[in-house]
Design a protein around this motif. Structure first.
Motif, PDB file in Angstrom:
ATOM      1  N   GLU A 162       0.829  -1.207   0.000  1.00  0.00           N
ATOM      2  CA  GLU A 162       0.000   0.000   0.000  1.00  0.00           C
ATOM      3  C   GLU A 162       0.865   1.259   0.000  1.00  0.00           C
ATOM      4  OE1 GLU A 162      -2.464  -0.456   3.383  1.00  0.00           O
ATOM      5  OE2 GLU A 162      -3.838  -1.879   2.423  1.00  0.00           O
ATOM      6  N   ASP A 163       1.962   1.231   0.784  1.00  0.00           N
ATOM      7  CA  ASP A 163       2.884   2.376   0.789  1.00  0.00           C
ATOM      8  C   ASP A 163       3.526   2.561  -0.585  1.00  0.00           C
ATOM      9  OD1 ASP A 163       2.290   2.743   3.445  1.00  0.00           O
ATOM     10  OD2 ASP A 163       4.082   1.705   4.191  1.00  0.00           O
ATOM     11  N   ALA A 164       3.842   1.404  -1.223  1.00  0.00           N
ATOM     12  CA  ALA A 164       4.450   1.473  -2.564  1.00  0.00           C
ATOM     13  C   ALA A 164       3.476   2.096  -3.558  1.00  0.00           C
ATOM     14  CB  ALA A 164       4.872   0.088  -3.019  1.00  0.00           C
ATOM     15  N   TYR A 165       2.165   1.800  -3.403  1.00  0.00           N
ATOM     16  CA  TYR A 165       1.146   2.413  -4.248  1.00  0.00           C
ATOM     17  C   TYR A 165       1.263   3.940  -4.197  1.00  0.00           C
ATOM     18  CZ  TYR A 165      -1.790  -1.681  -5.350  1.00  0.00           C
ATOM     19  OH  TYR A 165      -2.270  -2.845  -5.844  1.00  0.00           O
ATOM     20  N   GLN A 166       1.352   4.439  -2.977  1.00  0.00           N
ATOM     21  CA  GLN A 166       1.410   5.884  -2.800  1.00  0.00           C
ATOM     22  C   GLN A 166       2.649   6.477  -3.484  1.00  0.00           C
ATOM     23  OE1 GLN A 166      -1.212   7.405  -1.543  1.00  0.00           O
ATOM     24  NE2 GLN A 166      -2.095   5.355  -1.225  1.00  0.00           N
ATOM     25  N   VAL A 167       3.785   5.757  -3.355  1.00  0.00           N
ATOM     26  CA  VAL A 167       5.019   6.234  -3.990  1.00  0.00           C
ATOM     27  C   VAL A 167       4.869   6.249  -5.507  1.00  0.00           C
ATOM     28  CG1 VAL A 167       7.465   5.747  -4.358  1.00  0.00           C
ATOM     29  CG2 VAL A 167       6.462   5.448  -2.087  1.00  0.00           C
ATOM     30  N   ILE A 168       4.292   5.154  -6.052  1.00  0.00           N
ATOM     31  CA  ILE A 168       4.125   5.065  -7.508  1.00  0.00           C
ATOM     32  C   ILE A 168       3.156   6.131  -8.005  1.00  0.00           C
ATOM     33  CG2 ILE A 168       3.396   3.579  -9.416  1.00  0.00           C
ATOM     34  CD1 ILE A 168       6.056   2.833  -8.069  1.00  0.00           C
ATOM     35  N   LYS A 169       2.099   6.375  -7.230  1.00  0.00           N
ATOM     36  CA  LYS A 169       1.159   7.419  -7.623  1.00  0.00           C
ATOM     37  C   LYS A 169       1.858   8.774  -7.657  1.00  0.00           C
ATOM     38  CE  LYS A 169      -3.086   5.159  -6.065  1.00  0.00           C
ATOM     39  NZ  LYS A 169      -4.213   5.160  -5.090  1.00  0.00           N
ATOM     40  N   SER A 170       2.764   8.964  -6.699  1.00  0.00           N
ATOM     41  CA  SER A 170       3.542  10.209  -6.707  1.00  0.00           C
ATOM     42  C   SER A 170       4.404  10.294  -7.960  1.00  0.00           C
ATOM     43  CB  SER A 170       4.420  10.290  -5.459  1.00  0.00           C
ATOM     44  OG  SER A 170       3.618  10.331  -4.293  1.00  0.00           O
ATOM     45  N   VAL A 171       4.994   9.135  -8.343  1.00  0.00           N
ATOM     46  CA  VAL A 171       5.814   9.094  -9.564  1.00  0.00           C
ATOM     47  C   VAL A 171       4.954   9.407 -10.775  1.00  0.00           C
ATOM     48  CG1 VAL A 171       7.169   7.599 -11.082  1.00  0.00           C
ATOM     49  CG2 VAL A 171       7.502   7.496  -8.605  1.00  0.00           C
ATOM     50  N   GLN A 172       3.713   8.846 -10.776  1.00  0.00           N
ATOM     51  CA  GLN A 172       2.800   9.149 -11.877  1.00  0.00           C
ATOM     52  C   GLN A 172       2.519  10.652 -11.958  1.00  0.00           C
ATOM     53  OE1 GLN A 172      -0.519   6.455 -11.047  1.00  0.00           O
ATOM     54  NE2 GLN A 172      -0.204   5.579 -13.089  1.00  0.00           N
TER      55      GLN A 172
END
Length: 276
Positions: A162-172
């Motif tokens: 779930e934390d990785a999701y947030q990081v990837i969304k930030s990258v997006q």
């Protein structure tokens, strides 16, 4: 010497007395000096004829019963001349408060001995089975603890995903902003004409990198979704296994309790076959 009336009645009913025993029994009837009657069971290979004097059969228990009027018993194992276990009982015949003779019974305890042996074997087996259930219970407890640890680890992994999701969304988000920046740069380069050609190349490269970053982020999110789904299924399975392990542990406790009750019954039976 006149024979006691009670002694005479016992002699007259010796066959009936023998039939009253549930196990094969030999009977000797004596007065205070000699053997008066002998009724033998099939297993009895001894030869103590009528008229045998008691003082030729020295036995402290026989003498004690004659002197004190006490009932004496002695149990013999299978290692004897009969080849089977038996109990000898010296039962005084008392008439007018005097010992006038003895009823000496020799009763086969072959069945009782077999039942004792069976009870002992049962107790031994119960002990072994109880030990096995205790070991299984311990293993079950260890498995349950390990499963709980794995379940906890799985929950931690889900949290990290779930934390990785947030990081990837930030990258997006960064990728989208970079693409917009690249478009704006390209527009400004076009306005600058010849002077903006180099800047246009950079703008196009920014846009290309933004698109790649966005595609990579999408691919990573899809992968994380699959990981999250797999971990979720795994966690569900672990919870089911943990529940089964707890149920199995409870069943083992019930099983061990049943063994204890059987063992107690065997001990009680074993005590009931002992001479008092």
């Amino acid at each position: 010497m006149r024979m006691s009336k009670k002694l005479q009645e016992i002699i007259n009913n010796v066959k009936t007395i023998q039939k009253s025993f549930t196990e094969p029994t030999s009977i000797l009837i004596t007065d205070t000096e000699q053997i008066l009657v002998q009724v033998k069971a099939e297993f009895d290979t001894t030869n103590i004829p009528v008229g045998t004097l008691l003082n030729t059969l020295p036995n402290p228990l026989l003498e004690d019963s004659l002197k004190t009027g006490r009932v004496n018993r002695l149990e013999f194992g299978p290692d004897n001349e009969f080849g089977l276990p038996f109990i000898v009982t010296w039962n005084p015949i008392i008439d007018n408060r005097k010992v006038v003779g003895l009823i000496i019974t020799t009763t086969s305890t072959e069945k009782v001995d077999f039942l004792r042996s069976t009870a002992n074997n049962l107790l031994k087996t119960m002990g072994e089975m109880t030990e096995m259930t205790e070991q299984l219970a311990k293993v079950s407890d260890v498995i349950s603890v390990n499963i709980q640890n794995i379940s906890s680890d799985s929950e931690s992994i889900i949290k990290m995903v779930e934390d990785a999701y947030q990081v990837i969304k930030s990258v997006q988000g960064v990728a989208n902003q970079s693409k917009i920046l690249g478009l704006n740069a390209a527009i400004e380069a076009a306005r600058a004409g010849e002077y903006g050609k180099g800047f246009s190349v950079v703008a196009n490269e920014i846009r290309r990198m933004a698109d790649q970053s966005k595609d990579s982020a999408v691919n990573i999110i899809r992968y994380l979704e699959k990981v999250n789904e797999a971990v979720g299924k795994n966690n569900t399975s672990i919870q089911e296994i943990a529940a089964m392990a707890e149920e199995h542990s409870a069943t083992l406790e019930d099983f061990r309790g049943s063994f204890d009750r059987i063992g107690q019954a065997a001990e009680g039976f074993l005590k009931s076959t002992q001479l008092s």
